[in-house]
Write a protein that holds these residues in place. Structure first.
Motif, PDB file in Angstrom:
ATOM      1  N   HIS A  79       0.774  -1.229   0.000  1.00  0.00           N
ATOM      2  CA  HIS A  79       0.000   0.000   0.000  1.00  0.00           C
ATOM      3  C   HIS A  79       0.817   1.297   0.000  1.00  0.00           C
ATOM      4  CE1 HIS A  79      -4.097   1.446   1.313  1.00  0.00           C
ATOM      5  NE2 HIS A  79      -3.389   2.535   1.145  1.00  0.00           N
ATOM      6  N   PHE A  82       3.277   1.966  -2.969  1.00  0.00           N
ATOM      7  CA  PHE A  82       2.639   2.236  -4.259  1.00  0.00           C
ATOM      8  C   PHE A  82       2.465   3.736  -4.426  1.00  0.00           C
ATOM      9  CE2 PHE A  82      -1.224   3.018  -6.709  1.00  0.00           C
ATOM     10  CZ  PHE A  82      -0.911   2.375  -7.885  1.00  0.00           C
ATOM     11  N   LEU A  83       2.135   4.422  -3.335  1.00  0.00           N
ATOM     12  CA  LEU A  83       1.906   5.857  -3.409  1.00  0.00           C
ATOM     13  C   LEU A  83       3.206   6.640  -3.449  1.00  0.00           C
ATOM     14  CD1 LEU A  83      -0.982   6.042  -0.838  1.00  0.00           C
ATOM     15  CD2 LEU A  83      -1.130   5.977  -3.318  1.00  0.00           C
ATOM     16  N   GLU A  84       4.231   6.109  -2.807  1.00  0.00           N
ATOM     17  CA  GLU A  84       5.465   6.881  -2.668  1.00  0.00           C
ATOM     18  C   GLU A  84       6.409   6.665  -3.849  1.00  0.00           C
ATOM     19  OE1 GLU A  84       8.107   8.378   1.095  1.00  0.00           O
ATOM     20  OE2 GLU A  84       6.721   6.730   1.339  1.00  0.00           O
ATOM     21  N   GLY A  89       3.892   5.043 -11.538  1.00  0.00           N
ATOM     22  CA  GLY A  89       2.965   5.796 -12.383  1.00  0.00           C
ATOM     23  C   GLY A  89       3.505   5.998 -13.788  1.00  0.00           C
ATOM     24  N   GLU A  90       4.785   6.330 -13.890  1.00  0.00           N
ATOM     25  CA  GLU A  90       5.406   6.567 -15.207  1.00  0.00           C
ATOM     26  C   GLU A  90       5.495   5.270 -16.015  1.00  0.00           C
ATOM     27  OE1 GLU A  90       6.936   9.354 -16.590  1.00  0.00           O
ATOM     28  OE2 GLU A  90       7.372  10.722 -14.939  1.00  0.00           O
ATOM     29  N   TYR A 232      10.438   7.763   2.400  1.00  0.00           N
ATOM     30  CA  TYR A 232      10.839   8.968   3.116  1.00  0.00           C
ATOM     31  C   TYR A 232      11.123   8.663   4.586  1.00  0.00           C
ATOM     32  CZ  TYR A 232      10.157  13.401   5.576  1.00  0.00           C
ATOM     33  OH  TYR A 232      10.302  14.480   6.389  1.00  0.00           O
ATOM     34  N   ASP A 265      15.722  16.031   5.206  1.00  0.00           N
ATOM     35  CA  ASP A 265      15.029  16.545   6.393  1.00  0.00           C
ATOM     36  C   ASP A 265      15.784  16.203   7.680  1.00  0.00           C
ATOM     37  OD1 ASP A 265      13.165  17.858   4.936  1.00  0.00           O
ATOM     38  OD2 ASP A 265      11.442  16.650   5.553  1.00  0.00           O
ATOM     39  N   ARG A 268      18.692  18.549   7.986  1.00  0.00           N
ATOM     40  CA  ARG A 268      18.202  19.882   8.373  1.00  0.00           C
ATOM     41  C   ARG A 268      17.923  19.891   9.881  1.00  0.00           C
ATOM     42  NH1 ARG A 268      14.052  20.164   4.944  1.00  0.00           N
ATOM     43  NH2 ARG A 268      15.359  21.025   3.301  1.00  0.00           N
ATOM     44  N   ARG A 291      12.588  19.913  -7.393  1.00  0.00           N
ATOM     45  CA  ARG A 291      12.000  20.885  -6.458  1.00  0.00           C
ATOM     46  C   ARG A 291      12.606  20.811  -5.068  1.00  0.00           C
ATOM     47  NH1 ARG A 291       5.939  19.025  -6.505  1.00  0.00           N
ATOM     48  NH2 ARG A 291       5.778  18.469  -8.686  1.00  0.00           N
ATOM     49  N   GLN A 293      14.991  21.109  -1.831  1.00  0.00           N
ATOM     50  CA  GLN A 293      15.817  22.226  -1.367  1.00  0.00           C
ATOM     51  C   GLN A 293      17.033  21.668  -0.658  1.00  0.00           C
ATOM     52  OE1 GLN A 293      15.054  25.492  -1.862  1.00  0.00           O
ATOM     53  NE2 GLN A 293      13.122  25.063  -2.896  1.00  0.00           N
ATOM     54  N   GLU A 304       9.242   5.845 -17.934  1.00  0.00           N
ATOM     55  CA  GLU A 304       8.275   5.698 -19.019  1.00  0.00           C
ATOM     56  C   GLU A 304       8.830   4.778 -20.110  1.00  0.00           C
ATOM     57  OE1 GLU A 304       6.645   9.360 -20.438  1.00  0.00           O
ATOM     58  OE2 GLU A 304       5.351   8.318 -21.877  1.00  0.00           O
TER      59      GLU A 304
ATOM     60  N   PHE B  82      -2.172  12.503 -13.671  1.00  0.00           N
ATOM     61  CA  PHE B  82      -2.281  11.205 -13.022  1.00  0.00           C
ATOM     62  C   PHE B  82      -1.136  11.018 -12.031  1.00  0.00           C
ATOM     63  CE2 PHE B  82      -1.131   6.706 -12.876  1.00  0.00           C
ATOM     64  CZ  PHE B  82      -2.322   6.162 -12.441  1.00  0.00           C
ATOM     65  N   LEU B  83       0.044  11.520 -12.416  1.00  0.00           N
ATOM     66  CA  LEU B  83       1.209  11.348 -11.556  1.00  0.00           C
ATOM     67  C   LEU B  83       1.217  12.347 -10.410  1.00  0.00           C
ATOM     68  CD1 LEU B  83       3.831  10.831 -14.369  1.00  0.00           C
ATOM     69  CD2 LEU B  83       2.701   9.102 -12.974  1.00  0.00           C
ATOM     70  N   LEU B  93      -6.442   2.446  -3.995  1.00  0.00           N
ATOM     71  CA  LEU B  93      -6.161   1.437  -2.980  1.00  0.00           C
ATOM     72  C   LEU B  93      -7.365   1.215  -2.080  1.00  0.00           C
ATOM     73  CD1 LEU B  93      -2.483   2.439  -2.204  1.00  0.00           C
ATOM     74  CD2 LEU B  93      -3.252   0.325  -3.303  1.00  0.00           C
ATOM     75  N   TYR B 232       1.601  21.707  -9.752  1.00  0.00           N
ATOM     76  CA  TYR B 232       2.691  22.517  -9.201  1.00  0.00           C
ATOM     77  C   TYR B 232       3.028  23.660 -10.152  1.00  0.00           C
ATOM     78  CZ  TYR B 232       7.534  23.772  -8.138  1.00  0.00           C
ATOM     79  OH  TYR B 232       8.680  24.461  -7.860  1.00  0.00           O
ATOM     80  N   ASP B 265       6.914  27.892  -3.585  1.00  0.00           N
ATOM     81  CA  ASP B 265       8.177  28.150  -4.293  1.00  0.00           C
ATOM     82  C   ASP B 265       8.180  29.536  -4.934  1.00  0.00           C
ATOM     83  OD1 ASP B 265       9.312  25.836  -3.452  1.00  0.00           O
ATOM     84  OD2 ASP B 265       9.437  24.869  -5.416  1.00  0.00           O
ATOM     85  N   ARG B 291       5.342  17.546   5.019  1.00  0.00           N
ATOM     86  CA  ARG B 291       6.781  17.732   4.808  1.00  0.00           C
ATOM     87  C   ARG B 291       7.113  19.089   4.197  1.00  0.00           C
ATOM     88  NH1 ARG B 291       7.986  12.969   0.784  1.00  0.00           N
ATOM     89  NH2 ARG B 291       6.596  11.448   1.685  1.00  0.00           N
TER      90      ARG B 291
END
Lengths: 340, 340
Positions: A79, A82-84, A89-90, A232, A265, A268, A291, A293, A304, B82-83, B93, B232, B265, B291
């Motif tokens: 689960h 899949f999201l992270e 997705g690509e 993460y 993080d 930091r 993106r 920092q 892809e 989608f991404l 899910l 974004y 940003d 985050r």
């Protein structure tokens, strides 16, 4: 469970036959592309098909043709991952484009639990798809075993651990990891560590091997922190643990961009500046990397392209073409930004 | 295209019949759950099924039972979105879990182009699924029209623009947008603007309406920047444009968290401090929100709950139950963090 109500009103072969003034058998022969139908009947039937809005029932036709024009795309990830994962997705969209070009429907099936595994195996056995793409197969993966048993055309993203000769597309994780570590060492860092993740998979084990290759005699196992997932949270916790053990560390290879996000993080939070105190590199070149920092130096994963290539492999098998021995490896350029 | 080679070696009804010493018709009656089979034959057949590894051919059984035990999950989003959309994965899910609980296989179908639309419509017509879940339907959506014509059980995430009476699950976008804007105003901001996105969808239009509601007589249309997508890039460009027009702005409601990421940003690039100079709030409560630097105040979207609820709606229709009039709206708590 009671039988569900049947409420579909689609036009049938019968409607076409009545409209065209021919028998249902003649309609079937035209629909299935068979010969021995007069030109006159064919023209009448084609006009009738348009008029009544008939769409051939694929499930029925499958039984005759043994084809569904559908390809399963199986994602085997827990689960949260899949999201992270920035690549899934690509890969999905790349495969969808290639299959769409060949007029195949992609059906994505998610395996998130044991129960899903059994059901997906049943679905594959049931003749709903002509072939299958599998992302992130594990060792002793039951889905892989079902695919092997059915001898259904299949291709993998990444090298499936148990199927030495299965077609796959992937990247050279070990070589890419070595290259980016060498580049990080080239910035003059002296205490370079790694947050190594997912060592139960080829990709995770290979990235650690590439890191070890690059360091050679300078390799210090105390500077490697092993974490379970490309995530993460794992990256952040791993970096805190490593800082505790090796406060003088000045370079980090994070096993993925998500891991690198956690590393940034944690640094930091510990008051370390990136790249001044610690240089950080990742792996994936996700949309986030640019993106971050500071913007992350990382290995570009051609996600892809992997999706397109794995779809082409299944399509080639369906066309009965000879398959190249071994897998196909795609290029992974290094993208150097500001984090190291 | 030539017919692909047939290489499946799955066990057949014939294999079971030979093993059990009964006729194929008797095997079929047991597999299809019919009566008039002796207990002795049933036991022998069930043992034989296990022994030869027989899996009933669902495609064949569908023709008799008119059921596939599969539900389509259609995502109609352009490639890039989608991404970027944090909700689709969670909805997917959540639906997969609910369908899995009911022993249904979810097959996710991606519509990324016109060509995909036609093919998915054909797939639905072809009897491969018993029902369908549709995410992000548009006005005049051809998929919606096919679903309506087939009268296949269907449920939507979000209110489908053309189908007034279709079952759907969603959130109160207007009320939620009003609540978070009021909260932002409550921090003492005097010049509050909005980056409004995706106004061709109900969600986008409703979020702008809620913002307008909250401001009442203080609403200033010059402080609303309209951008095409919940992305974004759109958020960043929109914020730069708005700063140009209204440099004294001190609060922003971004139409989604992805838009807010671009806003943060752009403000950083313009040398504005968040929340000191400008307070920023978003919409979604994506994994990124916590985050963000600073952590984003936002509306929590119950994405996984939406997935479960929309799946339950389709399952309820398949059971032939009466459907509640109108849609189901889930709660959307405000999550207040550091960005405002």
């Amino acid at each position: 469970m009671s039988t569900p109500p049947l409420r579909r009103k689609r036009a049938t072969v019968h409607d076409v036959a009545v409209e065209a003034g021919v028998s249902r058998g003649t309609v079937s022969r035209v629909v299935n592309g068979e010969r021995y139908v007069s030109e006159e009947a064919r023209v009448a039937i084609e006009a009738a098909i348009v008029k009544v809005g008939y769409v051939p029932n694929n499930a029925a036709r499958n039984l005759v043709m043994q084809r569904t024009q559908a390809i399963g795309f199986i994602v085997h990830e827990p689960h949260s991952l899949f999201l992270e994962d920035p690549n899934i997705g690509e890969i999905l969209l790349g495969a969808n484009t290639a299959l769409s070009d060949a007029d195949y429907q992609m059906a994505c099936l998610i395996v998130d639990s044991e129960r899903d595994t059994d059901r997906v195996a049943r679905y594959l056995s049931g003749g709903f798809v002509d072939g299958v793409i599998i992302v992130s197969a594990r060792q002793n993966d039951p889905i892989t075993k079902v695919v092997e048993r059915l001898e259904i055309p299949a291709a993998f993203v990444g090298h499936p651990p148990d199927l030495a000769r299965a077609p796959f597309v992937g990247i050279d994780n070990r070589g890419s990891a070595r290259s980016i570590t060498e580049r990080l060492l080239g910035t003059g860092r002296r205490r370079v560590g790694m947050i190594a993740a997912a060592l139960d998979r080829d990709s995770g084990a290979d990235r650690l091997a590439g890191f070890t290759d690059a360091l050679g005699a300078r390799f210090d196992p105390a500077l490697v922190e092993r974490v379970p997932l490309y995530s993460y949270a794992a990256g952040r916790a791993g970096m805190h643990a490593l800082l505790e053990r090796a406060p003088d560390i000045d370079g980090i290879f994070a096993a993925s961009d998500a891991v690198a996000a956690g590393v940034l993080d944690a640094l930091r939070e510990a008051g370390r500046s990136v790249p001044t105190d610690v240089g950080v590199v990742g792996f994936d070149d996700s949309a986030w990397a640019v993106r971050a920092q500071p913007a992350l130096s990382t290995v570009h994963q051609p996600a892809e392209g992997l999706g397109r290539a794995v779809a082409e492999s299944v399509l080639s098998q369906l066309r009965g073409e000879d398959q190249p021995a071994g897998g196909i490896l795609l290029e992974t350029p290094i993208v150097w930004r500001d984090s190291a």
